[in-house]
Design a protein around this motif. Sequence first.
Motif, PDB file in Angstrom:
ATOM      1  N   ALA A  16       0.828  -1.390   0.055  1.00  0.00           N
ATOM      2  CA  ALA A  16       0.070   0.040  -0.137  1.00  0.00           C
ATOM      3  C   ALA A  16       1.158   1.301  -0.105  1.00  0.00           C
ATOM      4  O   ALA A  16       0.491   2.322  -0.226  1.00  0.00           O
ATOM      5  CB  ALA A  16      -0.888   0.078   0.968  1.00  0.00           C
ATOM      6  N   ALA A  17       2.206   0.919   0.277  1.00  0.00           N
ATOM      7  CA  ALA A  17       2.987   2.259   0.495  1.00  0.00           C
ATOM      8  C   ALA A  17       3.778   2.509  -1.027  1.00  0.00           C
ATOM      9  O   ALA A  17       4.527   3.726  -1.002  1.00  0.00           O
ATOM     10  CB  ALA A  17       4.171   2.018   1.245  1.00  0.00           C
ATOM     11  N   ALA A  18       3.643   2.020  -1.926  1.00  0.00           N
ATOM     12  CA  ALA A  18       3.833   2.116  -3.327  1.00  0.00           C
ATOM     13  C   ALA A  18       3.225   3.539  -4.120  1.00  0.00           C
ATOM     14  O   ALA A  18       2.440   3.309  -4.557  1.00  0.00           O
ATOM     15  CB  ALA A  18       3.715   1.126  -4.385  1.00  0.00           C
ATOM     16  N   ASP A  19       3.657   4.582  -3.604  1.00  0.00           N
ATOM     17  CA  ASP A  19       3.229   5.833  -3.961  1.00  0.00           C
ATOM     18  C   ASP A  19       4.055   6.627  -4.818  1.00  0.00           C
ATOM     19  O   ASP A  19       3.922   7.945  -4.770  1.00  0.00           O
ATOM     20  CB  ASP A  19       2.825   6.737  -2.485  1.00  0.00           C
ATOM     21  CG  ASP A  19       4.001   6.664  -1.512  1.00  0.00           C
ATOM     22  OD1 ASP A  19       5.026   6.302  -1.888  1.00  0.00           O
ATOM     23  OD2 ASP A  19       3.540   7.071  -0.240  1.00  0.00           O
ATOM     24  N   GLY A  20       4.978   6.159  -5.381  1.00  0.00           N
ATOM     25  CA  GLY A  20       5.994   6.911  -6.075  1.00  0.00           C
ATOM     26  C   GLY A  20       7.271   7.532  -5.635  1.00  0.00           C
ATOM     27  O   GLY A  20       7.750   8.185  -6.183  1.00  0.00           O
ATOM     28  N   ILE A  21       7.274   7.223  -4.217  1.00  0.00           N
ATOM     29  CA  ILE A  21       8.561   7.584  -3.375  1.00  0.00           C
ATOM     30  C   ILE A  21       9.231   6.469  -2.873  1.00  0.00           C
ATOM     31  O   ILE A  21       8.687   5.464  -2.669  1.00  0.00           O
ATOM     32  CB  ILE A  21       8.351   8.708  -2.415  1.00  0.00           C
ATOM     33  CG1 ILE A  21       7.265   7.972  -1.178  1.00  0.00           C
ATOM     34  CG2 ILE A  21       7.719   9.958  -3.005  1.00  0.00           C
ATOM     35  CD1 ILE A  21       6.997   8.881  -0.312  1.00  0.00           C
ATOM     36  N   GLY A  22      10.644   6.621  -2.710  1.00  0.00           N
ATOM     37  CA  GLY A  22      11.334   5.523  -2.217  1.00  0.00           C
ATOM     38  C   GLY A  22      11.159   5.464  -0.691  1.00  0.00           C
ATOM     39  O   GLY A  22      10.854   6.508  -0.059  1.00  0.00           O
ATOM     40  N   ARG A  23      11.247   4.342  -0.229  1.00  0.00           N
ATOM     41  CA  ARG A  23      11.207   4.121   1.288  1.00  0.00           C
ATOM     42  C   ARG A  23      12.227   3.314   1.784  1.00  0.00           C
ATOM     43  O   ARG A  23      12.296   2.253   1.058  1.00  0.00           O
ATOM     44  CB  ARG A  23       9.754   3.669   1.890  1.00  0.00           C
ATOM     45  CG  ARG A  23       8.751   4.591   1.457  1.00  0.00           C
ATOM     46  CD  ARG A  23       7.252   4.031   1.659  1.00  0.00           C
ATOM     47  NE  ARG A  23       6.312   4.908   1.524  1.00  0.00           N
ATOM     48  CZ  ARG A  23       5.399   5.528   2.442  1.00  0.00           C
ATOM     49  NH1 ARG A  23       5.424   4.945   3.635  1.00  0.00           N
ATOM     50  NH2 ARG A  23       4.588   6.234   2.117  1.00  0.00           N
ATOM     51  N   LEU A  24      12.632   3.460   2.840  1.00  0.00           N
ATOM     52  CA  LEU A  24      13.872   2.583   3.476  1.00  0.00           C
ATOM     53  C   LEU A  24      13.380   2.344   4.877  1.00  0.00           C
ATOM     54  O   LEU A  24      13.041   3.327   5.718  1.00  0.00           O
ATOM     55  CB  LEU A  24      15.199   3.014   3.262  1.00  0.00           C
ATOM     56  CG  LEU A  24      15.748   4.358   3.808  1.00  0.00           C
ATOM     57  CD1 LEU A  24      16.338   4.036   5.391  1.00  0.00           C
ATOM     58  CD2 LEU A  24      16.582   5.042   2.923  1.00  0.00           C
ATOM     59  N   VAL A  25      13.937   1.165   5.484  1.00  0.00           N
ATOM     60  CA  VAL A  25      14.009   0.938   6.636  1.00  0.00           C
ATOM     61  C   VAL A  25      15.306   0.063   7.067  1.00  0.00           C
ATOM     62  O   VAL A  25      15.705  -0.905   6.447  1.00  0.00           O
ATOM     63  CB  VAL A  25      12.786   0.004   7.409  1.00  0.00           C
ATOM     64  CG1 VAL A  25      12.835  -0.284   9.016  1.00  0.00           C
ATOM     65  CG2 VAL A  25      11.444   0.486   7.028  1.00  0.00           C
ATOM     66  N   GLU A  26      16.072   0.756   8.055  1.00  0.00           N
ATOM     67  CA  GLU A  26      17.399   0.102   8.500  1.00  0.00           C
ATOM     68  C   GLU A  26      17.365  -0.009   9.927  1.00  0.00           C
ATOM     69  O   GLU A  26      17.185   1.023  10.611  1.00  0.00           O
ATOM     70  CB  GLU A  26      18.576   0.873   7.831  1.00  0.00           C
ATOM     71  CG  GLU A  26      18.381   1.130   6.391  1.00  0.00           C
ATOM     72  CD  GLU A  26      19.506   1.958   5.862  1.00  0.00           C
ATOM     73  OE1 GLU A  26      19.720   2.157   4.558  1.00  0.00           O
ATOM     74  OE2 GLU A  26      20.077   2.819   6.732  1.00  0.00           O
ATOM     75  N   VAL A  27      17.361  -1.070  10.643  1.00  0.00           N
ATOM     76  CA  VAL A  27      17.379  -1.228  12.031  1.00  0.00           C
ATOM     77  C   VAL A  27      18.618  -2.170  12.511  1.00  0.00           C
ATOM     78  O   VAL A  27      18.819  -3.216  11.892  1.00  0.00           O
ATOM     79  CB  VAL A  27      16.023  -1.873  12.291  1.00  0.00           C
ATOM     80  CG1 VAL A  27      15.938  -2.197  13.875  1.00  0.00           C
ATOM     81  CG2 VAL A  27      14.929  -1.261  11.771  1.00  0.00           C
ATOM     82  N   LEU A  28      19.144  -1.720  13.561  1.00  0.00           N
ATOM     83  CA  LEU A  28      19.979  -2.370  14.356  1.00  0.00           C
ATOM     84  C   LEU A  28      19.251  -2.616  15.676  1.00  0.00           C
ATOM     85  O   LEU A  28      18.823  -1.521  16.364  1.00  0.00           O
ATOM     86  CB  LEU A  28      21.262  -1.565  14.456  1.00  0.00           C
ATOM     87  CG  LEU A  28      22.322  -1.650  13.132  1.00  0.00           C
ATOM     88  CD1 LEU A  28      23.667  -1.016  13.495  1.00  0.00           C
ATOM     89  CD2 LEU A  28      22.293  -2.833  12.505  1.00  0.00           C
ATOM     90  N   ARG A  29      19.680  -3.850  16.563  1.00  0.00           N
ATOM     91  CA  ARG A  29      19.085  -3.978  17.914  1.00  0.00           C
ATOM     92  C   ARG A  29      20.203  -4.406  18.791  1.00  0.00           C
ATOM     93  O   ARG A  29      20.228  -5.500  19.186  1.00  0.00           O
ATOM     94  CB  ARG A  29      17.857  -4.662  17.636  1.00  0.00           C
ATOM     95  CG  ARG A  29      17.861  -5.904  16.784  1.00  0.00           C
ATOM     96  CD  ARG A  29      16.425  -6.602  16.669  1.00  0.00           C
ATOM     97  NE  ARG A  29      16.017  -7.031  18.086  1.00  0.00           N
ATOM     98  CZ  ARG A  29      14.807  -7.057  18.522  1.00  0.00           C
ATOM     99  NH1 ARG A  29      13.885  -7.014  17.724  1.00  0.00           N
ATOM    100  NH2 ARG A  29      14.392  -7.474  19.554  1.00  0.00           N
ATOM    101  N   PRO A  30      21.472  -3.661  18.835  1.00  0.00           N
ATOM    102  CA  PRO A  30      22.549  -4.505  19.552  1.00  0.00           C
ATOM    103  C   PRO A  30      22.318  -4.698  20.964  1.00  0.00           C
ATOM    104  O   PRO A  30      21.704  -3.713  21.557  1.00  0.00           O
ATOM    105  CB  PRO A  30      23.526  -3.436  19.154  1.00  0.00           C
ATOM    106  CG  PRO A  30      22.865  -2.055  19.082  1.00  0.00           C
ATOM    107  CD  PRO A  30      21.647  -2.528  18.537  1.00  0.00           C
ATOM    108  N   HIS A  31      22.877  -5.616  21.377  1.00  0.00           N
ATOM    109  CA  HIS A  31      23.000  -5.650  22.807  1.00  0.00           C
ATOM    110  C   HIS A  31      24.014  -4.616  23.319  1.00  0.00           C
ATOM    111  O   HIS A  31      24.865  -4.128  22.356  1.00  0.00           O
ATOM    112  CB  HIS A  31      23.839  -7.151  23.232  1.00  0.00           C
ATOM    113  CG  HIS A  31      24.013  -7.418  24.615  1.00  0.00           C
ATOM    114  ND1 HIS A  31      24.970  -6.991  25.377  1.00  0.00           N
ATOM    115  CD2 HIS A  31      23.182  -8.179  25.607  1.00  0.00           C
ATOM    116  CE1 HIS A  31      25.035  -7.402  26.661  1.00  0.00           C
ATOM    117  NE2 HIS A  31      23.725  -7.921  26.873  1.00  0.00           N
TER     118      HIS A  31
END
Length: 346
Positions: A119-134
């Motif tokens: 549903a987010a395909a609206d003509g703009i780029g999107r990114l998710v980058e996650v770190l969850r370090p100890h």
Amino acid sequence: MESAIPSHLETTRSRHKRVPDDYAPPYPSFVARHKPAVTRVIMAYFGVQYRGEPTAAVTAALAQIAARFASENGPSHWDRAQYVDQAGFTNVVSVAYWDDAGRFDAWFAGAREAWTGGAAADGIGRLVEVLRPHVARYETLFSSTDRAEGVAVLADGMSGEIQEHAYWGGMRDRIPLSQTDAMSPGGEPRVIRDGARIRVVAHDNLCLIRSGQDWSDTEASERKMYLDDVEPVLREGMDFLRDDGVRVGCYANRYMQVVDAEGRPTEKSYGQSWWKSLAALERWSESHPTHVKIFGAAMKYLMTLGPSAKLRLYHEVTVAAADEQFFEYLGCHERTGMLNAVPVAS
């Protein structure tokens, strides 16, 4: 003088520090101190990417993620910054921080689907980058104690003056895991396709640095010195990492200006980059001409001004295990973030 490593994370060393026990640094620096009960922190970068002026879709996306951050189990702190990348696209990145993995897990699934789902395909780029370090896998460093940034906003407070800084190798020595582990990288990045979404599976001991500058308190002569003598050299080094960093082990680099709630630029900036290893980051820092120039300009600045300097500096560095990472992209160009580390041609 304190150790940068909190007492509850100290262990018998099998790998030694770069300096002797009686080393005395030439100026004070400090680290963030979490409560001992905090075992993990989460750093989640949500970005939008577009060319030209921001569209209604961009505005809506930024409002959407801000609303998500304000919802139940949202982050304890977040900030937003922007930059123009090597392909000429504007990227606006909102980075959020948690110190409770349960809260993050309860929040993330819905937020991720709303951000990069179909549903987010609206003509703009999107990114998710996650770190969850100890917490044994990351460190911070601050030039002063009265203004926390990034993950340090979640900390219980700041340390007193610490020993492990102002020498090459201090960054590694501040990471608790370095007491027993070389933190060497293992494996190569690869791609998983999920419809239009592209997920990058990186490798063990990937390294992230966020390194920031705040010149909002500087006055006329100091401000001029920073903006004329230091910032251009910093920008040159950041541009090198953005454009050519892969050959020195930097998968991607963003040199971003922090913006306020209305999207207006502030007098804060930070570089944020993904590295194949902490060792690669160390090699660039210690010996590459671009960083040697940055270091020289910064030292001249600080030696000229001494304790009266009002420029604030900080960084946070993480070396993440393979199962502590998540990278996903929708509609972004192929040199975006960790996409730059892998071939993504269809």
